[in-house]
Write an enzyme that holds these catalytic residues in place. Structure first.
Site, short mmCIF file in Angstrom:
data_model
loop_
_atom_site.label_atom_id
_atom_site.label_comp_id
_atom_site.label_asym_id
_atom_site.label_seq_id
_atom_site.Cartn_x
_atom_site.Cartn_y
_atom_site.Cartn_z
N HIS A 57 0.82 -1.22 -0.02
CA HIS A 57 0.04 0.03 -0.08
C HIS A 57 0.66 1.30 -0.08
O HIS A 57 0.43 2.16 -0.33
CB HIS A 57 -1.09 0.08 1.15
CG HIS A 57 -0.59 0.35 2.50
ND1 HIS A 57 0.47 -0.50 3.12
CD2 HIS A 57 -0.32 1.52 3.00
CE1 HIS A 57 0.82 0.21 4.45
NE2 HIS A 57 0.50 1.48 4.34
N ASP A 58 2.07 1.23 0.42
CA ASP A 58 2.82 2.51 0.52
C ASP A 58 3.95 2.32 -0.31
O ASP A 58 5.00 3.10 -0.36
CB ASP A 58 3.61 2.71 1.92
CG ASP A 58 2.60 3.59 2.70
OD1 ASP A 58 1.77 4.20 2.43
OD2 ASP A 58 2.96 3.41 4.15
N LYS A 61 5.94 5.51 -1.87
CA LYS A 61 6.85 6.33 -1.09
C LYS A 61 8.42 6.16 -1.78
O LYS A 61 9.11 7.12 -1.48
CB LYS A 61 6.64 5.69 0.15
CG LYS A 61 5.57 6.46 1.21
CD LYS A 61 5.51 6.14 2.41
CE LYS A 61 4.35 6.56 3.24
NZ LYS A 61 4.43 6.25 4.76
N HIS A 86 1.70 10.01 -3.32
CA HIS A 86 2.39 8.45 -3.19
C HIS A 86 1.38 7.47 -3.66
O HIS A 86 1.64 6.33 -3.96
CB HIS A 86 3.10 8.20 -1.77
CG HIS A 86 2.43 7.72 -0.57
ND1 HIS A 86 1.68 8.70 0.21
CD2 HIS A 86 1.85 6.58 -0.21
CE1 HIS A 86 0.62 7.88 1.12
NE2 HIS A 86 0.97 6.76 0.79
#
Ligand SMILES: [Fe+2]
Length: 108
Positions: A57-58, A61, A86
């Protein structure tokens, strides 16, 4: 599916390694999402997909400059704009993974 899961977990660990403050965050999101999906009585294949999404999910970044991601204190308007991008960057990164059922950025 096992290799795909391991790869997703590795990518999540890569993102978490960029920011010591969020150590293990992707792993925790993956586990909590899995528990919630099971509590919603979703199919096991959907539970697995949600678990993988938690790991990734990140992933966007990775595209944020370290100077912004690791900055102590308040972000200025331009830095905050980077942070808000992001999810969009993450969607572009995982778009080639057809198992996610995403076509052109829209879930199918
Ligand atoms: Fe996992």
């Amino acid at each position: 599916m096992v290799y795909f899961h391991q790869f997703a977990e590795s990518l999540g660990n890569t993102v978490d390694a960029k920011d010591p403050l969020t150590f293990n965050h992707s792993q925790e999101v993956a586990q909590i999402s899995q528990v919630m999906a099971r509590a919603m009585a979703l199919s096991e294949s959907t539970v697995d997909l949600i678990h993988l999404a938690g790991h990734l999910h990140d992933i966007g970044k990775i595209g944020i400059p370290d100077a912004i991601l690791k900055k102590q204190g308040r972000l200025n308007r331009e830095e905050w704009a980077w942070i808000k991008r992001h999810p969009e960057m993450g969607a572009k990164i995982v778009r080639p993974v057809t198992s996610f059922g995403v076509k052109g950025g829209v879930a199918t």
